[in-house]
Design an enzyme around this catalytic site. Structure first.
Site, mmCIF file in Angstrom:
data_model
loop_
_atom_site.group_PDB
_atom_site.id
_atom_site.type_symbol
_atom_site.label_atom_id
_atom_site.label_comp_id
_atom_site.label_asym_id
_atom_site.label_seq_id
_atom_site.Cartn_x
_atom_site.Cartn_y
_atom_site.Cartn_z
ATOM 1 N N ARG A 139 0.823 -1.102 0.068
ATOM 2 C CA ARG A 139 -0.150 0.019 -0.072
ATOM 3 C C ARG A 139 0.945 1.240 0.154
ATOM 4 O O ARG A 139 0.539 2.328 -0.411
ATOM 5 C CB ARG A 139 -0.916 -0.062 1.370
ATOM 6 C CG ARG A 139 -2.272 -0.826 1.056
ATOM 7 C CD ARG A 139 -2.042 -2.170 0.726
ATOM 8 N NE ARG A 139 -3.143 -2.915 0.702
ATOM 9 C CZ ARG A 139 -3.485 -4.386 0.487
ATOM 10 N NH1 ARG A 139 -2.198 -4.809 -0.006
ATOM 11 N NH2 ARG A 139 -4.310 -4.987 0.513
ATOM 12 N N ALA A 356 -6.153 0.881 9.693
ATOM 13 C CA ALA A 356 -4.953 1.914 10.081
ATOM 14 C C ALA A 356 -5.674 2.999 10.556
ATOM 15 O O ALA A 356 -5.078 3.352 11.805
ATOM 16 C CB ALA A 356 -4.268 2.342 8.693
ATOM 17 N N ASP A 382 -14.560 -4.761 14.320
ATOM 18 C CA ASP A 382 -13.956 -4.844 13.098
ATOM 19 C C ASP A 382 -14.235 -6.488 12.792
ATOM 20 O O ASP A 382 -13.773 -7.180 13.597
ATOM 21 C CB ASP A 382 -12.388 -4.517 12.992
ATOM 22 C CG ASP A 382 -11.992 -4.503 11.858
ATOM 23 O OD1 ASP A 382 -12.217 -5.441 10.846
ATOM 24 O OD2 ASP A 382 -11.486 -3.346 11.356
ATOM 25 N N ARG A 393 0.918 -0.181 8.340
ATOM 26 C CA ARG A 393 0.406 0.674 8.755
ATOM 27 C C ARG A 393 -0.356 1.010 10.258
ATOM 28 O O ARG A 393 -0.461 2.023 10.839
ATOM 29 C CB ARG A 393 -0.559 1.463 7.768
ATOM 30 C CG ARG A 393 -0.177 1.556 6.308
ATOM 31 C CD ARG A 393 -1.152 1.847 5.191
ATOM 32 N NE ARG A 393 -2.208 0.859 5.441
ATOM 33 C CZ ARG A 393 -2.290 -0.499 5.096
ATOM 34 N NH1 ARG A 393 -1.233 -1.085 4.751
ATOM 35 N NH2 ARG A 393 -3.498 -0.895 5.267
ATOM 36 N N LYS A 406 -8.615 -8.208 14.315
ATOM 37 C CA LYS A 406 -8.066 -7.010 14.482
ATOM 38 C C LYS A 406 -8.765 -6.289 15.791
ATOM 39 O O LYS A 406 -7.892 -5.642 16.419
ATOM 40 C CB LYS A 406 -8.551 -5.984 13.335
ATOM 41 C CG LYS A 406 -7.629 -6.332 12.036
ATOM 42 C CD LYS A 406 -7.975 -5.451 11.014
ATOM 43 C CE LYS A 406 -7.174 -5.664 9.627
ATOM 44 N NZ LYS A 406 -7.522 -4.611 8.676
ATOM 45 N N ASP A 454 -13.636 1.576 4.993
ATOM 46 C CA ASP A 454 -12.871 1.927 3.511
ATOM 47 C C ASP A 454 -13.835 1.741 2.514
ATOM 48 O O ASP A 454 -13.296 1.489 1.452
ATOM 49 C CB ASP A 454 -11.748 0.698 3.690
ATOM 50 C CG ASP A 454 -12.364 -0.831 3.895
ATOM 51 O OD1 ASP A 454 -13.453 -0.873 3.756
ATOM 52 O OD2 ASP A 454 -11.645 -1.724 3.668
ATOM 53 N N ASN A 455 -14.980 1.740 2.626
ATOM 54 C CA ASN A 455 -16.047 1.664 1.578
ATOM 55 C C ASN A 455 -17.239 2.715 1.941
ATOM 56 O O ASN A 455 -17.861 2.813 2.925
ATOM 57 C CB ASN A 455 -16.450 0.423 1.138
ATOM 58 C CG ASN A 455 -17.329 -0.206 2.295
ATOM 59 O OD1 ASN A 455 -18.706 -0.347 2.262
ATOM 60 N ND2 ASN A 455 -16.714 -0.920 3.257
ATOM 61 N N CYS A 510 -17.803 -2.986 -24.531
ATOM 62 C CA CYS A 510 -17.118 -3.303 -25.899
ATOM 63 C C CYS A 510 -15.809 -2.938 -25.735
ATOM 64 O O CYS A 510 -14.935 -3.982 -26.621
ATOM 65 C CB CYS A 510 -17.987 -2.657 -26.913
ATOM 66 S SG CYS A 510 -19.383 -3.548 -27.599
ATOM 67 N N THR A 511 -15.514 -2.035 -25.220
ATOM 68 C CA THR A 511 -13.733 -1.792 -25.295
ATOM 69 C C THR A 511 -13.195 -2.991 -24.413
ATOM 70 O O THR A 511 -12.283 -3.415 -24.577
ATOM 71 C CB THR A 511 -13.511 -0.386 -24.519
ATOM 72 O OG1 THR A 511 -14.440 0.618 -25.216
ATOM 73 C CG2 THR A 511 -12.350 -0.239 -24.360
ATOM 74 N N ARG A 513 -14.238 -5.963 -23.905
ATOM 75 C CA ARG A 513 -14.312 -7.429 -24.705
ATOM 76 C C ARG A 513 -13.717 -7.513 -25.816
ATOM 77 O O ARG A 513 -13.025 -8.544 -26.249
ATOM 78 C CB ARG A 513 -15.994 -7.585 -24.869
ATOM 79 C CG ARG A 513 -16.681 -7.814 -23.653
ATOM 80 C CD ARG A 513 -18.034 -8.262 -24.036
ATOM 81 N NE ARG A 513 -18.895 -8.847 -22.810
ATOM 82 C CZ ARG A 513 -20.193 -9.088 -22.867
ATOM 83 N NH1 ARG A 513 -21.030 -9.324 -24.035
ATOM 84 N NH2 ARG A 513 -20.848 -9.223 -21.689
ATOM 85 N N ASN A 690 -20.338 -1.639 -30.585
ATOM 86 C CA ASN A 690 -20.305 -0.603 -29.386
ATOM 87 C C ASN A 690 -21.381 -1.169 -28.487
ATOM 88 O O ASN A 690 -22.232 -2.096 -28.649
ATOM 89 C CB ASN A 690 -20.726 0.848 -29.872
ATOM 90 C CG ASN A 690 -21.923 0.636 -30.911
ATOM 91 O OD1 ASN A 690 -22.818 0.104 -30.627
ATOM 92 N ND2 ASN A 690 -21.714 1.154 -32.345
ATOM 93 N N ASP A 691 -21.426 -0.344 -27.333
ATOM 94 C CA ASP A 691 -22.371 -0.669 -26.229
ATOM 95 C C ASP A 691 -23.938 -0.486 -26.778
ATOM 96 O O ASP A 691 -24.717 -1.185 -26.345
ATOM 97 C CB ASP A 691 -22.021 0.292 -25.040
ATOM 98 C CG ASP A 691 -20.851 -0.399 -24.169
ATOM 99 O OD1 ASP A 691 -20.082 -1.168 -24.699
ATOM 100 O OD2 ASP A 691 -20.746 0.082 -23.107
#
Length: 947
Positions: A139, A356, A382, A393, A406, A454-455, A510-511, A513, A690-691
């Site tokens: 990290r 952390a 946690d 950390r 933790k 963290d989300n 599509c990009t 795939r 394309n999509d």
């Protein structure tokens, strides 16, 4: 003079390449190539370029030279000339750290400055480059880069002063991975030190500060040689210990001037730091030759280049609908340009929870005395266990704690720092599924919450809980050198969820795939490919084996015809007769998979869209962002090709519990004997360009599914048809499978081996520059870059806000949200935003307001209560998606009876589920009219307490 190629578009940004000499020019034709400018991700903020296929004519340079602008220089002479002139000559000898008043606050930015010493200095040393333990430092590595990490691993650091400030700096530098650290202090532990130095206890009073600190600091990082000293620091001391970085803390001015002058004259990097209450000071002298190359710490910019002019100041055109992101003074490098090879590899200047944060928080709470009275308590929760990468950390954890929970280890560690602290550890996440643990009583007993999540999803859930229970919340987060703090106070501020960041830009399907043009595209494809081969099909097969009929029912209800077919084929492939019985079968499957993914699929794509294919508009198909691929021919002597087969065969073996092998020679010998039939592309195969075409095809599939369902007399017919297409339970009863759950940090499970090989092989297909394992791991694993210094700094800001809500400040101007970027450096603070105010009838309300209803009422009494107490007439009452009352939809025969029933009883009837015993209240929403029958648009929600 420049020439615009045929077929170029008008929506092109341009960049000027600076030169310092007149160059001769030539005109060259680039066969089927465009150019792409990207950044290489190096520590020096260099940008790179490579090509994209297309046939165009360019005018090109024969030579290009960087202009004469130098990177920024930094030294102590820049802004502190008077201070340097006032320094006295010390005859090479220094005294011990001077005494100063004890400070109750700690300063953490100093160690970030320390990291800067190594991140930006240019090394001329010929010493052997130390190895980096990526399992530990991954990290941090993504924040600082390899060059800076190597410099840090060669540093010999002296830190003088082991009170609260000094130990905080030492902790961060040791976690960062310096080669050696000497902690130095001539003084002894005093009672006042205990309020900020978390390694001191009352039993240490009278002992040397450095010696006591060393006992704890030396456990933080086995790669760092940590020693202590209480001797006088003079020139002989510095030479003996090869000190090249001197950090001085809590010294008086005379001592600061003396040490600073000596370090400047002897080219020792010098950092001076002091804290006084809420005030802090840092002075850095890194020498006259110190260079800052990375000026902002941001990730490199990647762009597609379509044209480069031949002018003395060359103009680079990019086909982009958005801002290209380059800045004045940035440097770019080009890669893989075939029609203008003289620019390749050249550098040009352009003009245009208890993670952390939780560990630091608990340490600060222990020093602040939170939860230390008989009534006080700190709860830490946690659901994760400790991993090796955490040790870089999360300083409360040690190597022998790996595998432990933790929250439990953290609670024990801070209890040792302050034995009076009352702390309880939970090993459950605060989630909707754990509301029986973190119930009404739990939240109502709290004075406030501090997030270390963290989300965003988890943060939003905690935020909703805080709004519901009207509790203050301080949320914080870090991203490399960036950090933010948001304070949420009931009735004073908006909540965390009141505003949302814009979503991250997504890559068209599509990009990914068929038309990737960046390494990020091939990495994302490889990650999805891993899940589609080794996780999802095995999970679906497991679900089928647990209950075939239930599996068929869920599949028939929730999926389109295309999805159903894919699910059935997945189950048949995992459980069918073609499954492997030995490791040799796994090798054979992996070799065929290589052929399918990197040869056959590409051959089919080129069959549908040949290199000279032209669109209906007369433009070349392989142009713009579309790179024309080529097939790969398997070579057993190519390490990358064999890497793929080794990883894929072992991953498949794991699913069927077949013994794995890492014997590359054995695998190479067997794979060389496998016969692969010649592939012939097929006509009529649809490949979406394309999509929009993908969405249209998806809509068509949904319509077909809907028509088939409308034509069936009963759903059980389709269920029987699905079962007929699947194996019988008797055929699969003896099969044992285990799906892969992606784990990026386990180097023994072949997960990252497979994704790295797959991403780079696909990059070779499309002539995209490959990436190393570290970069691929960061992107595929969605790793958030982090360093200890940012974490320690942001928790200090959090604790300032905690002081305020504990003191029950009632004015919004008392609180501060903060945003910090240590790479710039930038510190910004703002007053929180007040909650949005709404109005019904003549009453104002915000998200913090609600109707409080006590006692379980009948529906009739509930309606009368709101008519009498709030002058409102409910015409619809709901709980989530379930409608409890709506006169227009109630059956007339049961309406009178329902009006007499309790709200809780109606809730259970509508939802077809019992209310859990721990639930004391329901959250209800209602639509209503005023007493005159006029519609009232917005009203607060209802907290309906029935127990």
């Amino acid at each position: 003079m420049s020439t615009t190629p045929q077929g170029s578009t008008s929506n092109q940004d341009e960049i000027t390449l600076g030169t310092t000499t007149t160059t001769t020019t030539t005109t060259s034709t680039v066969s089927q190539q465009e150019h792409t400018a990207i950044n290489d991700g190096s520590d020096s903020r260099r940008h790179e370029a490579f090509d994209l296929p297309i046939s165009k004519k360019f005018k090109s340079f024969t030579t290009l030279i960087r202009n004469g602008s130098d990177p920024t220089s930094m030294s102590s002479n820049c802004n502190t000339a008077n201070l340097v002139e006032a320094m006295e000559h010390t005859n090479g000898e220094m005294n011990c750290n001077g005494k100063s008043e004890n400070n109750n606050s700690q300063h953490t930015t100093t160690s970030q400055q320390m990291a800067g010493v190594f991140e930006h200095q240019t090394s001329t040393s010929s010493m052997k480059t130390p190895e980096i333990d990526e399992g530990l430092y991954s990290r941090q590595l993504y924040v600082m880069g390899r060059e800076a990490m190597h410099q840090l691993a060669s540093a010999h650091v002296l830190i003088s002063g082991m009170r609260g400030l000094g130990v905080e700096i030492a902790k961060n530098i040791i976690l960062g991975g310096a080669k050696s650290v000497i902690v130095h202090d001539c003084g002894n532990v005093e009672f006042a030190d205990l309020s900020s130095q978390y390694y001191f206890t009352e039993s240490n009073i009278g002992q040397n500060r450095a010696e006591v600190s060393n006992k704890h600091l030396s456990d933080l990082n086995n790669y760092v040689n940590v020693t202590f000293s209480s001797a006088t620091v003079d020139d002989a001391f510095l030479q003996k210990h090869k000190v090249n970085v001197y950090v001085l803390t809590d010294a008086d001015l005379e001592e600061q001037l003396k040490v600073g002058k000596h370090c400047h004259e002897h080219k020792i990097k010098f950092v001076n730091a002091n804290t006084k209450g809420l005030f802090g000071q840092i002075f850095c002298d890194f020498g006259l030759d110190f260079e800052v190359i990375d000026t902002n710490g941001e990730n490199p910019v990647t762009q597609i280049v379509t044209e480069i002019s031949q002018d003395e100041a060359g103009v680079v055109f990019m086909s982009t609908d958005t801002r290209h992101g380059f800045e004045d003074g940035s440097y770019v490098t080009f890669h893989g340009v075939k029609g203008m090879t003289e620019v390749n590899e050249r550098e040009f200047k352009i003009s245009v929870g208890s993670g952390a944060i939780g560990c630091e928080m608990l340490k600060n709470f222990a020093m602040m005395g939170i939860g230390c009275s008989e009534e006080g308590y700190v709860y830490v929760t946690d659901m994760d266990s400790i991993e090796k990468s955490n040790l870089n950390r999360q300083f409360l954890f040690r190597s022998w704690d790996i595998g432990k929970m933790k929250s439990t280890v953290a609670a024990e560690a801070v209890k040792a720092m302050n034995s009076r602290m009352n702390i309880r550890a939970y090993v459950d996440g605060v989630l909707p599924e754990t509301e029986h643990i973190f119930n009404d009583q739990y939240f109502e007993d709290l004075d406030g919450l501090v997030n270390a999540l963290d989300n965003v999803k988890a943060r939003q859930y905690i935020d909703r809980r805080c709004v519901y229970y009207q509790k203050p919340l301080v949320d914080s987060g870090t991203l490399g050198t960036k950090a933010s703090v948001q304070v949420v106070v009931p009735f004073l501020t908006e909540s965390y969820s009141s505003t949302n960041d814009p979503p991250d830009p997504s890559v068209p399907m599509c990009t990914l795939r068929n038309f990737p043009n960046l390494i990020e595209h091939t990495i994302e494809w490889a990650r999805d490919n891993f899940a589609g081969l080794f996780t999802i099909p095995a999970q679906q097969a497991e679900e089928f084996m647990r209950g075939a009929k239930e599996f068929a029912e869920r599949t028939s209800k929730n999926h389109s015809e295309y999805d159903k077919t894919e699910i059935i084929e997945n189950v048949k492939r995992i459980l069918g007769s073609g499954r492997p019985n030995s490791f040799s079968d796994c090798i054979n499957w992996a070799r065929h998979l290589f052929e399918q993914q990197f040869h056959n699929t590409i051959a089919q794509l080129l069959f549908n869209f040949p290199r000279d294919h032209v669109t209906s508009k007369g433009e070349r198909f392989w142009s713009g962002n579309k790179r024309c691929p080529h097939v790969l021919k398997f070579d057993v002597n190519n390490p990358l090709h064999l890497d793929f087969v080794v990883a894929a065969s072992n991953l498949l073996a794991h699913i069927y519990q077949i013994p794995q092998t890492r014997d590359r020679e054995l695998i190479a010998e067997q794979v060389a004997k496998i016969h692969i039939p010649e592939f012939k592309p097929k006509a009529g195969v649809t490949i979406h360009e394309n999509d929009e075409q993908m969405r249209a095809d998806s809509d068509r599939q949904k319509n077909i599914t809907a028509m088939r369902k409308n034509g069936q007399s009963a759903n059980d017919i389709e269920i029987e048809q699905l079962l007929d297409r699947l194996p019988t339970p008797e055929q699969v009863v003896s099969i044992k499978i285990q799906p892969h759950e992606f784990e990026k940090d386990d180097d023994t499970n072949f997960h990252m081996d497979y994704i790295t090989a797959t991403a780079n092989l696909r990059a070779e297909n499309y002539e995209i520059q490959t990436a190393d394992r570290s970069k691929i791991k960061r992107i595929a694993g969605n790793i958030i870059p982090a360093i200890a210094t940012t974490t320690a700094m942001v928790t200090g800001l959090v604790c300032l806000e905690v002081y305020k809500f504990i003191q029950n400040h009632k004015k919004i101007e008392s609180y501060r949200n903060g945003f910090v970027n240590l790479a710039l450096p930038f510190f910004g603070f703002s007053e929180p935003v007040p909650p949005k105010r709404q109005k019904y009838l003549d009453k104002e309300f915000s998200l913090w307001d609600r109707f409080e209803v006590q006692g379980d009422m009948s529906l009739e009494a509930f309606i009368e209560y709101f008519r009498r107490e709030h002058k409102l007439v409910p015409n619809m009452v709901s709980a989530g998606m379930s409608v409890i009352y709506s006169p227009h939809f109630m059956r007339q025969g049961s309406k009178a009876q329902d009006m007499k029933r309790k709200i809780s009883e109606l809730f259970e009837t509508v939802t077809k589920s019992k209310i859990p015993p721990h639930v004391r209240s329901l959250t209800l929403d209602m639509l209503c009219d005023d007493l005159e029958g006029n519609d009232v648009e917005d009203v607060p929600y209802i907290k309906y307490t029935f127990r």
